[in-house]
Design an enzyme around this catalytic site. Structure first.
Site, mmCIF file in Angstrom:
data_model
loop_
_atom_site.group_PDB
_atom_site.id
_atom_site.type_symbol
_atom_site.label_atom_id
_atom_site.label_comp_id
_atom_site.label_asym_id
_atom_site.label_seq_id
_atom_site.Cartn_x
_atom_site.Cartn_y
_atom_site.Cartn_z
ATOM 1 N N LEU A 335 73.852 -5.560 76.037
ATOM 2 C CA LEU A 335 74.774 -6.722 76.347
ATOM 3 C C LEU A 335 75.932 -6.246 76.098
ATOM 4 C CD1 LEU A 335 73.020 -9.820 75.063
ATOM 5 C CD2 LEU A 335 73.845 -9.319 77.978
ATOM 6 N N GLY A 336 75.986 -4.772 74.891
ATOM 7 C CA GLY A 336 76.676 -4.311 74.817
ATOM 8 C C GLY A 336 76.537 -3.516 73.515
ATOM 9 N N GLY A 338 78.068 -1.338 69.282
ATOM 10 C CA GLY A 338 78.671 -1.490 68.447
ATOM 11 C C GLY A 338 78.917 -0.172 67.144
ATOM 12 N N ASN A 339 79.112 -0.342 66.155
ATOM 13 C CA ASN A 339 78.442 0.718 65.689
ATOM 14 C C ASN A 339 77.513 0.823 64.805
ATOM 15 O OD1 ASN A 339 81.369 0.931 64.643
ATOM 16 N ND2 ASN A 339 81.400 0.028 62.896
ATOM 17 N N PHE A 340 76.763 -0.210 64.583
ATOM 18 C CA PHE A 340 75.803 -0.298 63.833
ATOM 19 C C PHE A 340 74.368 0.200 65.718
ATOM 20 C CE2 PHE A 340 76.970 -3.767 66.201
ATOM 21 C CZ PHE A 340 76.108 -3.905 66.923
ATOM 22 N N GLY A 341 74.925 -0.289 66.865
ATOM 23 C CA GLY A 341 73.793 0.532 67.937
ATOM 24 C C GLY A 341 74.053 -0.412 69.098
ATOM 25 N N VAL A 343 73.487 -4.251 71.479
ATOM 26 C CA VAL A 343 72.848 -5.586 71.578
ATOM 27 C C VAL A 343 72.580 -5.461 72.507
ATOM 28 C CG1 VAL A 343 73.295 -8.217 71.875
ATOM 29 C CG2 VAL A 343 74.663 -6.713 70.223
ATOM 30 N N LYS A 360 70.539 -7.704 68.109
ATOM 31 C CA LYS A 360 71.343 -6.139 67.624
ATOM 32 C C LYS A 360 70.189 -5.576 67.333
ATOM 33 C CE LYS A 360 76.030 -7.229 66.077
ATOM 34 N NZ LYS A 360 77.163 -7.893 65.347
ATOM 35 N N ASP A 452 87.490 -10.726 61.228
ATOM 36 C CA ASP A 452 87.634 -9.891 62.626
ATOM 37 C C ASP A 452 87.705 -9.961 63.734
ATOM 38 O OD1 ASP A 452 87.847 -7.306 64.361
ATOM 39 O OD2 ASP A 452 85.611 -7.393 63.875
HETATM 40 P P1 AMP Z 1 79.510 -7.297 67.820
HETATM 41 O O1 AMP Z 1 78.643 -5.235 67.635
HETATM 42 O O2 AMP Z 1 78.691 -8.319 67.281
HETATM 43 O O3 AMP Z 1 80.821 -7.194 68.949
HETATM 44 O O4 AMP Z 1 78.315 -7.299 69.935
HETATM 45 C C1 AMP Z 1 79.010 -6.052 71.027
HETATM 46 C C2 AMP Z 1 78.351 -6.847 72.359
HETATM 47 O O5 AMP Z 1 77.611 -6.746 72.592
HETATM 48 C C3 AMP Z 1 79.648 -7.977 72.049
HETATM 49 O O6 AMP Z 1 80.970 -7.454 72.665
HETATM 50 C C4 AMP Z 1 79.270 -8.689 73.039
HETATM 51 O O7 AMP Z 1 79.411 -8.006 74.787
HETATM 52 C C5 AMP Z 1 77.729 -8.198 73.090
HETATM 53 N N1 AMP Z 1 77.020 -9.605 71.930
HETATM 54 C C6 AMP Z 1 77.229 -9.556 71.018
HETATM 55 N N2 AMP Z 1 76.158 -10.744 70.401
HETATM 56 C C7 AMP Z 1 76.198 -11.437 71.630
HETATM 57 C C8 AMP Z 1 75.523 -12.687 72.321
HETATM 58 N N3 AMP Z 1 74.834 -14.018 70.912
HETATM 59 N N4 AMP Z 1 75.124 -12.793 73.519
HETATM 60 C C9 AMP Z 1 75.940 -12.213 74.191
HETATM 61 N N5 AMP Z 1 76.580 -11.270 73.724
HETATM 62 C C10 AMP Z 1 76.215 -10.434 72.964
#
Ligand code: AMP
Length: 609
Positions: A335-336, A338-341, A343, A360, A452
């Protein structure tokens, strides 16, 4: 309680009579152009502007139009009562004079509640309770965030379950029902007139039944031939209980429709509760949108239609912090990241069925710092439960450390808006940003700072339902603290940060308010990049010199005014989320169209007996 769009105006008195208005104006000195605003009983949702000129009083009715705008008969439309008054303070445009001096409501005089305010509020509560089986905090959140949409639903359907509403019956059958049993004066019923799509009111007076056609004008408002116009049939009936408006007598006792009375619920339901409350639809991957299939086709999906609104309603479904690996199905779809890995999409198996989730996944379990960061995020999320905040469902420590969250399948707000420019209107953005303010107000009350908040971290369940996410930088403040002080600066989203964050590393709910302003700007720019190509330090100089971003092209002025308030340099003077949420709610209410569906027929003004 639904907020009147004029509630924040210091010269608004609520539902006071004409003579009370005149009394207030007299006490305030009778200067030319002295004015006040009051609620109008004749036109629901409308107002009366009372003005002094030449030692005389002039009263102008402000009607609320079908498209949600307000205007004085023959005048220009305005998006809210505040805008209307501002306009007439510059241009008389047919009034006796311009509005010169507001007659301010004395501090010890509260806004007087209108005749229908409490009726409407009670009805709203009953509707939410019965339709979605919500109670307590979840019910309050639903009402606060969706009041305009709920009022519209009630306005169009509430009469159907009133005891005095008998549906499609003939005039003869109406008479038969009225003559059966006692026949006191004022006993009445409302029925659908055969083949015409209009309503009739039948009532007894002196042992004789009288029938009246209920008129409906082009804008869908209901009235008796000589009476005031109302948005809903039930409001018309309530008013006719007090004032006969041309009828032989006032309405008194309802002739009860046995069929309606049998069903204890007093209001229409769009979804039937199961035995122990709401029975959720089957949950499979992609169910978030499918859940909406129980919603009637003629209205938008509301947050409360989605299982994500109140997932812990079933008391047997306790939130579990530890999730077993065999409860999780992990999809390959990312789905996306970030720094950690990354989702990933997945499914969580629980006692009550399957649920779509976002997982995540920590990329490198060896990195102690990243792991600690994720644990901290989980710790924060575990303490939060609000429909407008992404909920954590638990942690799973298996091949990787995994944080399992509820799914917001329509993705980040900025991406969604930039790809749906043609189909998403400003009203939807106001609705979504209001929901974000409700979620942030909850965080503020619980003494958490997000740190954030940005459009990329507002995720959508669907076009009508937003949730705040990414608590990676968030902090819980101590009971006696009102800010968090960062020891060192990190990889910070400077364009979203208030001056005190950058200059003094101080973070509070007030600095989240600044970020909320930037998030609003992104939303009303349909996912535009704030401060264009400027780099962080340039943005800081820009802010320090007193400059602020311009109003996005389609952004309403009142929304830009909220943004600018959020960008107040001194945090002491900046509004808190309590205030921001109120402003967003009031604007949301003022632009939402409470009228009936298009195509309501206009009928001749003629009684039928
Ligand atoms: P984050 O690092 O938490 O910002 O997550 C990175 C990306 O993962 C986000 O920009 C979303 O595209 C996707 N993502 C994170 N959490 C969710 C969620 N609960 N439902 C759907 N997509 C998510």
């Amino acid at each position: 309680m639904s907020i009147d769009p004029a509630a924040e105006l210091p010269f608004f008195y609520g539902s006071i009579s004409r003579s009370d208005a005149e009394q207030h104006l007299k006490l305030a000195g009778m200067a030319d152009g002295l004015f006040l605003l009051r609620q109008c009983l004749r036109s629901l949702g409308g107002y009366v502007l009372s003005i002094v000129w030449n030692l005389e009083f002039h009263h102008y009715t402000i009607e609320k139009q079908l498209n949600g705008t307000y205007c004085i008969t023959g005048g220009k439309p305005h998006c809210g009562p505040a805008e209307l008054c501002e306009f007439y303070s510059k241009d008389p445009d047919g009034l006796v004079c311009t509005l010169k001096k507001p007659c301010l409501r004395p501090p010890d005089t509260p806004i007087r509640a209108g005749l229908f305010d409490s009726l409407r509020d009670n009805m709203l509560r009953e509707y939410v309770k019965q339709t979605w089986n919500l109670e307590g905090e979840a019910m309050e959140q639903a009402i606060i965030s969706q009041a305009p949409q709920l009022e519209k639903l009630i306005a169009t359907t509430a009469h159907e379950k009133m005891p005095w509403y008998h549906g499609k019956i003939t005039r003869m059958e109406g008479e038969r029902r009225l003559y059966s049993g006692a026949q006191p004066d004022g006993k009445f019923l409302v029925r659908d007139r055969e083949e015409t799509g209009t309503f009739a009111l039948s009532m007894i007076y002196g042992k004789t039944v009288y029938h009246y056609q209920i008129l409906q004008d082009k804008s869908g408002k209901y009235s008796m031939p000589e009476g005031a116009k109302f948005d809903t049939i039930w409001q018309l009936v309530e008013c006719l209980k007090m004032k006969n408006d041309g009828l032989v007598t006032t309405l008194r006792e309802a002739c009860v429709n046995g069929k309606v009375a049998e069903k204890t619920p007093n209001l229409p339901t769009t979804r039937r509760p199961g035995q122990n409350g709401y029975t959720p639809p089957p949950r499979v991957i992609g169910a978030a949108i499918k859940a909406a299939s129980a919603v009637p086709a003629d209205r938008d999906v509301l947050p409360m239609d989605c299982p994500e609104f109140n997932p812990y309603h079933n008391p047997n479904e306790v939130r579990k912090f530890n999730i077993q690996r065999n409860q999780l199905l992990i999809d390959e779809v990312e789905l996306g990241s970030g720094n950690f890995g990354c989702v990933k999409k997945g499914v969580l198996k629980t006692d009550s069925g399957q649920k779509d989730v976002a997982i995540k996944v920590l990329k490198s379990d060896n990195e102690k710092l990243v792991k600690e960061e994720m644990m901290r995020e989980a710790e924060i999320m575990h303490q939060l439960s609000n429909p407008f905040i992404v909920r954590m469902l638990g942690l799973c420590n298996a091949e990787h450390l995994m944080l399992v969250m509820e799914m917001a399948s329509a993705g980040p707000l900025n991406k969604f808006l930039s790809t749906h420019k043609d189909t998403v209107g400003v009203e939807t953005i106001v609705n979504l940003m209001h929901q974000v303010s409700v979620g942030m107000k909850y965080l503020e009350e619980k003494n958490f700072v997000h740190r954030d908040l940005a459009a990329r971290n507002v995720l959508l369940v669907n076009q009508q339902f937003a949730k705040i996410s990414d608590f990676g930088l968030s902090k819980a403040l101590g009971a006696d603290d009102n800010y968090y002080k960062a020891r060192t600066a990190g990889k910070w989203p400077l364009k979203w940060y208030a001056p005190e964050c950058i200059n003094y590393h101080k973070f509070s709910s007030k600095s989240d308010v600044w970020s909320y302003g930037v998030t609003m700007w992104e939303a009303f720019s349909y996912g535009g990049k704030p401060y264009k190509k400027m780099k962080g330090p340039e943005v800081m100089r820009f802010i320090e010199t007193g400059s602020r971003m311009d109003c996005p092209a389609v952004c309403p002025e009142r929304m830009y005014a909220v943004m600018k308030e959020c960008w107040t340099y001194e945090h002491e003077q900046r509004p808190d989320f309590k205030k921001v949420e109120e402003s967003m709610r009031s604007y949301h209410c003022s632009i939402s169209n409470k009228a009936k569906p298009e195509g309501a027929a206009a009928t001749a003004a003629e009684p039928i007996k």
